[in-house]
Every structure is written in structure tokens, then in C-alpha cells.
Write a protein that holds these residues in place. Structure first.
Motif, PDB file in Angstrom:
ATOM      1  N   VAL A  85     -11.456  -9.278  -0.529  1.00  0.00           N
ATOM      2  CA  VAL A  85     -10.503 -10.242   0.019  1.00  0.00           C
ATOM      3  C   VAL A  85     -10.028  -9.747   1.377  1.00  0.00           C
ATOM      4  CG1 VAL A  85      -8.276 -11.379  -0.342  1.00  0.00           C
ATOM      5  CG2 VAL A  85      -9.809 -11.001  -2.278  1.00  0.00           C
ATOM      6  N   VAL A  86      -9.603  -8.486   1.435  1.00  0.00           N
ATOM      7  CA  VAL A  86      -9.217  -7.832   2.686  1.00  0.00           C
ATOM      8  C   VAL A  86      -9.953  -6.501   2.725  1.00  0.00           C
ATOM      9  CG1 VAL A  86      -7.331  -6.800   4.009  1.00  0.00           C
ATOM     10  CG2 VAL A  86      -6.931  -8.902   2.716  1.00  0.00           C
ATOM     11  N   VAL A  87     -10.648  -6.241   3.807  1.00  0.00           N
ATOM     12  CA  VAL A  87     -11.362  -4.975   3.965  1.00  0.00           C
ATOM     13  C   VAL A  87     -10.362  -3.932   4.443  1.00  0.00           C
ATOM     14  CG1 VAL A  87     -13.218  -3.776   5.157  1.00  0.00           C
ATOM     15  CG2 VAL A  87     -13.499  -6.169   4.494  1.00  0.00           C
ATOM     16  N   GLY A  88     -10.202  -2.861   3.658  1.00  0.00           N
ATOM     17  CA  GLY A  88      -9.272  -1.800   4.036  1.00  0.00           C
ATOM     18  C   GLY A  88      -9.745  -1.051   5.268  1.00  0.00           C
ATOM     19  N   GLN A  89      -8.805  -0.640   6.104  1.00  0.00           N
ATOM     20  CA  GLN A  89      -9.119   0.082   7.329  1.00  0.00           C
ATOM     21  C   GLN A  89      -8.621   1.528   7.266  1.00  0.00           C
ATOM     22  OE1 GLN A  89     -11.018  -1.448   9.735  1.00  0.00           O
ATOM     23  NE2 GLN A  89     -11.078  -3.100   8.227  1.00  0.00           N
ATOM     24  N   GLY A  90      -8.039   1.917   6.148  1.00  0.00           N
ATOM     25  CA  GLY A  90      -7.469   3.251   6.025  1.00  0.00           C
ATOM     26  C   GLY A  90      -8.426   4.248   5.413  1.00  0.00           C
ATOM     27  N   ASP A  91      -7.855   5.311   4.831  1.00  0.00           N
ATOM     28  CA  ASP A  91      -8.642   6.373   4.206  1.00  0.00           C
ATOM     29  C   ASP A  91      -9.468   5.830   3.054  1.00  0.00           C
ATOM     30  OD1 ASP A  91      -7.574   8.302   5.881  1.00  0.00           O
ATOM     31  OD2 ASP A  91      -5.937   8.776   4.500  1.00  0.00           O
ATOM     32  N   GLY A  92     -10.499   6.580   2.728  1.00  0.00           N
ATOM     33  CA  GLY A  92     -11.290   6.219   1.561  1.00  0.00           C
ATOM     34  C   GLY A  92     -12.757   6.233   1.865  1.00  0.00           C
ATOM     35  N   PRO A  93     -13.520   5.894   0.872  1.00  0.00           N
ATOM     36  CA  PRO A  93     -13.128   5.555  -0.494  1.00  0.00           C
ATOM     37  C   PRO A  93     -12.689   6.800  -1.264  1.00  0.00           C
ATOM     38  CG  PRO A  93     -15.514   5.512  -0.281  1.00  0.00           C
ATOM     39  CD  PRO A  93     -14.964   5.793   1.080  1.00  0.00           C
ATOM     40  N   PRO A  94     -11.913   6.597  -2.348  1.00  0.00           N
ATOM     41  CA  PRO A  94     -11.440   7.755  -3.111  1.00  0.00           C
ATOM     42  C   PRO A  94     -12.560   8.411  -3.909  1.00  0.00           C
ATOM     43  CG  PRO A  94     -10.808   5.715  -4.193  1.00  0.00           C
ATOM     44  CD  PRO A  94     -11.443   5.336  -2.896  1.00  0.00           C
ATOM     45  N   LYS A  95     -12.403   9.699  -4.133  1.00  0.00           N
ATOM     46  CA  LYS A  95     -13.331  10.418  -5.012  1.00  0.00           C
ATOM     47  C   LYS A  95     -13.037  10.013  -6.460  1.00  0.00           C
ATOM     48  CE  LYS A  95     -13.838  14.529  -2.110  1.00  0.00           C
ATOM     49  NZ  LYS A  95     -15.010  14.112  -1.444  1.00  0.00           N
ATOM     50  N   ALA A  96     -13.993  10.228  -7.325  1.00  0.00           N
ATOM     51  CA  ALA A  96     -13.871   9.819  -8.731  1.00  0.00           C
ATOM     52  C   ALA A  96     -12.753  10.557  -9.473  1.00  0.00           C
ATOM     53  CB  ALA A  96     -15.195  10.019  -9.455  1.00  0.00           C
ATOM     54  N   THR A  97     -12.209  11.632  -8.889  1.00  0.00           N
ATOM     55  CA  THR A  97     -11.135  12.387  -9.531  1.00  0.00           C
ATOM     56  C   THR A  97      -9.830  12.318  -8.736  1.00  0.00           C
ATOM     57  OG1 THR A  97     -11.870  14.383  -8.404  1.00  0.00           O
ATOM     58  CG2 THR A  97     -12.732  13.993 -10.631  1.00  0.00           C
ATOM     59  N   ALA A  98      -9.748  11.409  -7.774  1.00  0.00           N
ATOM     60  CA  ALA A  98      -8.556  11.285  -6.929  1.00  0.00           C
ATOM     61  C   ALA A  98      -7.417  10.607  -7.691  1.00  0.00           C
ATOM     62  CB  ALA A  98      -8.888  10.475  -5.679  1.00  0.00           C
ATOM     63  N   THR A  99      -6.234  10.707  -7.138  1.00  0.00           N
ATOM     64  CA  THR A  99      -5.085   9.954  -7.622  1.00  0.00           C
ATOM     65  C   THR A  99      -4.783   8.902  -6.569  1.00  0.00           C
ATOM     66  OG1 THR A  99      -4.213  11.836  -8.847  1.00  0.00           O
ATOM     67  CG2 THR A  99      -2.649  10.103  -8.285  1.00  0.00           C
ATOM     68  N   VAL A 100      -4.660   7.654  -6.992  1.00  0.00           N
ATOM     69  CA  VAL A 100      -4.440   6.554  -6.056  1.00  0.00           C
ATOM     70  C   VAL A 100      -3.178   5.792  -6.449  1.00  0.00           C
ATOM     71  CG1 VAL A 100      -6.903   6.293  -5.565  1.00  0.00           C
ATOM     72  CG2 VAL A 100      -5.873   4.932  -7.388  1.00  0.00           C
ATOM     73  N   THR A 101      -2.630   5.041  -5.500  1.00  0.00           N
ATOM     74  CA  THR A 101      -1.556   4.103  -5.819  1.00  0.00           C
ATOM     75  C   THR A 101      -2.078   2.702  -5.534  1.00  0.00           C
ATOM     76  OG1 THR A 101      -0.532   4.348  -3.650  1.00  0.00           O
ATOM     77  CG2 THR A 101       0.354   5.696  -5.419  1.00  0.00           C
TER      78      THR A 101
END
Length: 173
Positions: A55-71
């Protein structure tokens, strides 16, 4: 090269931003006046039956690793995105540790290919959600919130990826 620069200049002069890098598998997007054209996208890691739409393409950090903590924040429906059967909504930040079965597998797969600021809609098949038991998974109220064999529909936004300390004290995403 000159033709590409003219195209970029022309696009910039009319207020359009066009992604110049080769698109990921199935991903194409153009930003016009702050709106993102919605295009289907299927990350390479997506499991069978998962239907993801950017829907919206993120422009920030990422993508997260499979063991990351995300909000994240999200809305979830039982019978489609336009249904009045919204069964869950988190407007504020929800912290989720990936790779620890904290969320259903289909939602975790959706987050793995995202960048911060991105929003996706996803249809999650029952086998990547609550399967044949529904939710709650057991007890006298089993399947009363989410019926057995129900596909789920989520709109999820990735708000942040927690940095973790890597080798030599470097922050890693």
C-alpha cells in the motif's frame, strides 16, 4: 545514461518520483503527489497462499532480520478488507519479537520483507493463521473469536525495527 537523466529530470519536474532501482519480484510502484499506486508484491520468502499487496512502500530501515524486534500497528478483518467484521485493531505501537511465535506465521512473513514506514495489506490463509482450531485455540471458547479454517485480512504498518548490538558493539538492524 543521458536519456535516463532526462527521464528522471522530467519526472522530478512534474512532481513524480519513480523508483530507479530494479523492482523486486512482482513489485512496481510510482509515487504521484504523495499517493502510492497499489501493486501486488510477493517477497521471495512468502509461503504458499499468502497474498500481499504493497500500500505504501517504506523508505526507512529494513527489512528486519528474522530475529529482530519490530513495532507495528494493524487492523484485522475476518471477511475482507471492506468487511464490517473488524476483529482486532492496534493503533499505537505494538512491539513484536520476530522468530518467537509471538504472532501468526502469515503476519510474520509479511513483516520480513518490509521497510520502516511501509504499509501492506495481506490475505493470510487459515494454515498460516489459526488453522483448524480457530482462536482461542483451546478450551470451552475455542474458535469463538476467529472461526476454524478462516482466512484473515490484515493491514499492517511497520513503525520501527529495534537495533541490536552486533559484533564489536555495532548496531545492526
Amino acid at each position: 545514461r543521458q536519456a535516463m537523466l532526462r527521464t528522471v529530470f522530467l519526472a522530478a519536474s512534474i512532481g513524480a518520483v519513480v523508483a530507479l532501482q530494479p523492482p523486486a519480484v512482482g513489485r512496481r510502484h510510482v509515487v504521484l503527489g504523495g499517493l502510492v499506486a497499489v501493486q501486488p508484491v510477493v517477497p521471495a520468502s512468502a509461503r504458499e497462499g499468502l497474498e500481499i499487496t504493497e500500500v505504501v512502500v517504506g523508505q526507512g530501515d529494513g527489512p528486519p532480520k528474522a530475529t529482530a524486534t519490530v513495532t507495528i500497528d494493524y487492523r484485522a478483518w475476518l471477511e475482507g478488507f471492506d468487511s464490517d467484521k473488524l476483529f482486532s485493531e492496534v493503533k499505537g505501537p505494538l512491539t513484536v519479537p520476530l522468530g518467537q511465535d509471538a504472532i501468526i506465521p502469515g503476519l510474520e512473513e509479511t513483516l520480513l520483507g518490509m521497510r520502516v514506514g511501509g504499509t501492506r495489506r495481506v490475505r493470510i490463509p487459515p494454515e498460516l493463521a489459526y488453522g483448524k482450531t480457530g482462536y482461542p485455540r483451546s478450551g470451552e471458547k475455542q474458535g469463538t473469536v476467529i472461526p476454524p479454517d478462516s482466512p484473515l485480512y490484515f493491514q499492517v504498518r511497520l513503525r520501527s525495527i529495534k537495533l541490536s548490538q552486533g559484533v564489536f558493539g555495532l548496531n545492526l538492524i
